[in-house]
Design a protein around this motif. Structure first.
Motif, PDB file in Angstrom:
ATOM      1  N   TRP A  21      59.385 -35.041   6.499  1.00  0.00           N
ATOM      2  CA  TRP A  21      60.703 -33.959   6.123  1.00  0.00           C
ATOM      3  C   TRP A  21      61.845 -34.575   5.036  1.00  0.00           C
ATOM      4  O   TRP A  21      62.927 -35.068   5.448  1.00  0.00           O
ATOM      5  CB  TRP A  21      60.779 -34.268   7.530  1.00  0.00           C
ATOM      6  N   ASN A  22      61.486 -34.568   3.993  1.00  0.00           N
ATOM      7  CA  ASN A  22      62.392 -35.627   2.667  1.00  0.00           C
ATOM      8  C   ASN A  22      63.723 -34.608   3.132  1.00  0.00           C
ATOM      9  O   ASN A  22      64.536 -34.914   2.008  1.00  0.00           O
ATOM     10  CB  ASN A  22      62.084 -35.186   1.746  1.00  0.00           C
ATOM     11  N   LYS A  23      64.035 -33.524   3.898  1.00  0.00           N
ATOM     12  CA  LYS A  23      65.127 -32.916   3.520  1.00  0.00           C
ATOM     13  C   LYS A  23      66.095 -34.194   4.442  1.00  0.00           C
ATOM     14  O   LYS A  23      67.386 -34.110   4.682  1.00  0.00           O
ATOM     15  CB  LYS A  23      65.081 -31.535   4.509  1.00  0.00           C
ATOM     16  N   LEU A  24      65.526 -34.766   5.851  1.00  0.00           N
ATOM     17  CA  LEU A  24      66.920 -35.431   6.756  1.00  0.00           C
ATOM     18  C   LEU A  24      67.397 -36.425   5.769  1.00  0.00           C
ATOM     19  O   LEU A  24      66.329 -37.482   4.902  1.00  0.00           O
ATOM     20  CB  LEU A  24      65.482 -36.021   7.385  1.00  0.00           C
ATOM     21  N   THR A  25      68.185 -37.282   6.323  1.00  0.00           N
ATOM     22  CA  THR A  25      68.593 -38.063   5.624  1.00  0.00           C
ATOM     23  C   THR A  25      68.930 -38.935   6.169  1.00  0.00           C
ATOM     24  O   THR A  25      68.492 -39.025   7.403  1.00  0.00           O
ATOM     25  CB  THR A  25      70.532 -37.973   5.543  1.00  0.00           C
ATOM     26  N   GLU A  26      69.674 -40.144   5.755  1.00  0.00           N
ATOM     27  CA  GLU A  26      68.871 -41.711   6.855  1.00  0.00           C
ATOM     28  C   GLU A  26      69.986 -41.311   7.693  1.00  0.00           C
ATOM     29  O   GLU A  26      69.544 -41.561   8.689  1.00  0.00           O
ATOM     30  CB  GLU A  26      69.102 -42.583   5.306  1.00  0.00           C
ATOM     31  N   ASP A  27      70.644 -40.618   8.118  1.00  0.00           N
ATOM     32  CA  ASP A  27      71.935 -40.937   8.638  1.00  0.00           C
ATOM     33  C   ASP A  27      71.559 -39.952  10.158  1.00  0.00           C
ATOM     34  O   ASP A  27      71.612 -40.274  10.915  1.00  0.00           O
ATOM     35  CB  ASP A  27      73.603 -40.352   8.279  1.00  0.00           C
ATOM     36  N   ASP A  28      70.608 -39.015   9.159  1.00  0.00           N
ATOM     37  CA  ASP A  28      69.858 -38.397  10.561  1.00  0.00           C
ATOM     38  C   ASP A  28      68.858 -38.929  11.003  1.00  0.00           C
ATOM     39  O   ASP A  28      68.933 -38.840  12.641  1.00  0.00           O
ATOM     40  CB  ASP A  28      69.215 -36.954   9.472  1.00  0.00           C
ATOM     41  N   LEU A  29      68.475 -40.100  10.537  1.00  0.00           N
ATOM     42  CA  LEU A  29      67.198 -40.067  10.705  1.00  0.00           C
ATOM     43  C   LEU A  29      67.932 -41.595  11.752  1.00  0.00           C
ATOM     44  O   LEU A  29      67.343 -42.003  13.177  1.00  0.00           O
ATOM     45  CB  LEU A  29      66.363 -41.028  10.297  1.00  0.00           C
ATOM     46  N   GLY A  30      69.304 -42.326  11.779  1.00  0.00           N
ATOM     47  CA  GLY A  30      69.191 -43.146  12.339  1.00  0.00           C
ATOM     48  C   GLY A  30      69.930 -42.643  13.701  1.00  0.00           C
ATOM     49  O   GLY A  30      69.800 -42.931  14.744  1.00  0.00           O
ATOM     50  N   VAL A  31      70.486 -40.925  13.862  1.00  0.00           N
ATOM     51  CA  VAL A  31      71.209 -40.168  14.830  1.00  0.00           C
ATOM     52  C   VAL A  31      70.004 -40.255  15.315  1.00  0.00           C
ATOM     53  O   VAL A  31      69.873 -39.855  16.697  1.00  0.00           O
ATOM     54  CB  VAL A  31      72.256 -39.036  14.337  1.00  0.00           C
ATOM     55  N   VAL A  32      68.781 -39.713  14.984  1.00  0.00           N
ATOM     56  CA  VAL A  32      67.832 -39.696  15.503  1.00  0.00           C
ATOM     57  C   VAL A  32      67.123 -40.976  16.755  1.00  0.00           C
ATOM     58  O   VAL A  32      66.928 -40.568  17.715  1.00  0.00           O
ATOM     59  CB  VAL A  32      66.438 -39.490  14.809  1.00  0.00           C
ATOM     60  N   ASP A  33      66.900 -41.942  16.002  1.00  0.00           N
ATOM     61  CA  ASP A  33      66.773 -43.565  16.903  1.00  0.00           C
ATOM     62  C   ASP A  33      65.927 -43.743  17.765  1.00  0.00           C
ATOM     63  O   ASP A  33      65.209 -43.586  19.199  1.00  0.00           O
ATOM     64  CB  ASP A  33      68.128 -43.410  17.531  1.00  0.00           C
ATOM     65  N   GLY A  34      64.645 -42.176  17.498  1.00  0.00           N
ATOM     66  CA  GLY A  34      63.024 -42.274  18.375  1.00  0.00           C
ATOM     67  C   GLY A  34      63.434 -41.373  18.909  1.00  0.00           C
ATOM     68  O   GLY A  34      62.509 -40.787  20.218  1.00  0.00           O
ATOM     69  N   HIS A  35      64.582 -40.273  19.611  1.00  0.00           N
ATOM     70  CA  HIS A  35      64.577 -39.091  20.238  1.00  0.00           C
ATOM     71  C   HIS A  35      64.201 -37.755  19.693  1.00  0.00           C
ATOM     72  O   HIS A  35      64.704 -36.929  18.836  1.00  0.00           O
ATOM     73  CB  HIS A  35      66.322 -39.273  20.661  1.00  0.00           C
ATOM     74  N   ARG A  36      62.660 -37.433  20.928  1.00  0.00           N
ATOM     75  CA  ARG A  36      62.342 -36.331  20.051  1.00  0.00           C
ATOM     76  C   ARG A  36      63.334 -35.092  20.445  1.00  0.00           C
ATOM     77  O   ARG A  36      63.713 -34.214  19.356  1.00  0.00           O
ATOM     78  CB  ARG A  36      60.922 -36.032  21.442  1.00  0.00           C
ATOM     79  N   GLU A  37      63.915 -34.597  21.038  1.00  0.00           N
ATOM     80  CA  GLU A  37      64.665 -33.490  21.431  1.00  0.00           C
ATOM     81  C   GLU A  37      65.892 -33.904  20.090  1.00  0.00           C
ATOM     82  O   GLU A  37      66.014 -32.715  19.668  1.00  0.00           O
ATOM     83  CB  GLU A  37      65.688 -33.704  22.349  1.00  0.00           C
ATOM     84  N   TYR A  38      66.405 -34.449  18.914  1.00  0.00           N
ATOM     85  CA  TYR A  38      67.530 -35.134  18.488  1.00  0.00           C
ATOM     86  C   TYR A  38      66.671 -34.658  16.653  1.00  0.00           C
ATOM     87  O   TYR A  38      67.245 -33.914  16.124  1.00  0.00           O
ATOM     88  CB  TYR A  38      68.406 -36.523  18.393  1.00  0.00           C
ATOM     89  N   LEU A  39      65.041 -34.803  17.130  1.00  0.00           N
ATOM     90  CA  LEU A  39      64.761 -34.418  15.670  1.00  0.00           C
ATOM     91  C   LEU A  39      64.435 -33.211  15.883  1.00  0.00           C
ATOM     92  O   LEU A  39      64.597 -33.137  14.407  1.00  0.00           O
ATOM     93  CB  LEU A  39      63.019 -35.659  16.110  1.00  0.00           C
ATOM     94  N   VAL A  40      64.146 -32.732  16.868  1.00  0.00           N
ATOM     95  CA  VAL A  40      63.669 -31.863  16.498  1.00  0.00           C
ATOM     96  C   VAL A  40      64.805 -30.732  16.222  1.00  0.00           C
ATOM     97  O   VAL A  40      65.156 -29.692  15.634  1.00  0.00           O
ATOM     98  CB  VAL A  40      63.437 -30.504  18.099  1.00  0.00           C
ATOM     99  N   GLY A  41      66.546 -31.043  16.846  1.00  0.00           N
ATOM    100  CA  GLY A  41      67.162 -30.533  16.450  1.00  0.00           C
ATOM    101  C   GLY A  41      68.481 -30.610  14.820  1.00  0.00           C
ATOM    102  O   GLY A  41      68.517 -30.032  14.715  1.00  0.00           O
ATOM    103  N   LYS A  42      67.330 -31.947  14.886  1.00  0.00           N
ATOM    104  CA  LYS A  42      67.821 -31.730  13.266  1.00  0.00           C
ATOM    105  C   LYS A  42      67.127 -31.022  12.334  1.00  0.00           C
ATOM    106  O   LYS A  42      67.065 -30.670  11.272  1.00  0.00           O
ATOM    107  CB  LYS A  42      67.911 -33.998  12.748  1.00  0.00           C
ATOM    108  N   LEU A  43      65.729 -30.904  12.443  1.00  0.00           N
ATOM    109  CA  LEU A  43      64.630 -30.306  11.662  1.00  0.00           C
ATOM    110  C   LEU A  43      65.584 -28.870  11.400  1.00  0.00           C
ATOM    111  O   LEU A  43      65.197 -28.110  10.617  1.00  0.00           O
ATOM    112  CB  LEU A  43      63.666 -31.324  12.277  1.00  0.00           C
ATOM    113  N   GLN A  44      65.653 -28.451  12.662  1.00  0.00           N
ATOM    114  CA  GLN A  44      65.848 -26.356  13.105  1.00  0.00           C
ATOM    115  C   GLN A  44      67.143 -26.922  11.902  1.00  0.00           C
ATOM    116  O   GLN A  44      67.654 -25.970  11.282  1.00  0.00           O
ATOM    117  CB  GLN A  44      66.845 -26.305  14.641  1.00  0.00           C
ATOM    118  N   GLU A  45      68.312 -27.803  12.617  1.00  0.00           N
ATOM    119  CA  GLU A  45      69.544 -27.695  10.833  1.00  0.00           C
ATOM    120  C   GLU A  45      69.392 -28.337   9.921  1.00  0.00           C
ATOM    121  O   GLU A  45      69.692 -27.400   8.890  1.00  0.00           O
ATOM    122  CB  GLU A  45      70.322 -28.912  11.511  1.00  0.00           C
TER     123      GLU A  45
END
Length: 65
Positions: A21-45
């Protein structure tokens, strides 16, 4: 893959997620920190997907690990 394993290895998996998912930034991935629901939310965003599509994408990603 077990969600605890994903959280524990997130630093390693974040690179693979960034490639998929190349639209995710390093900051996005830092916020996600392995939490599935955060990842789903960032992908939606970032991609404008509905929650069910983002869930399918994450499930597919998990199955490849």
């Amino acid at each position: 893959m077990n969600k605890d394993i994903i959280q524990g290895k997130w630093k390693q998996l974040a690179g693979q997620a960034r490639v998929k998912w190349n639209k995710l930034t390093e900051d996005d991935l830092g916020v996600v920190d392995g939490h599935r629901e955060y990842l789903v939310g960032k992908l939606q965003e970032r991609y404008g997907w509905a929650k069910d599509q983002a869930e399918r994408e994450v499930k597919q990603f998990e199955s490849t690990l």
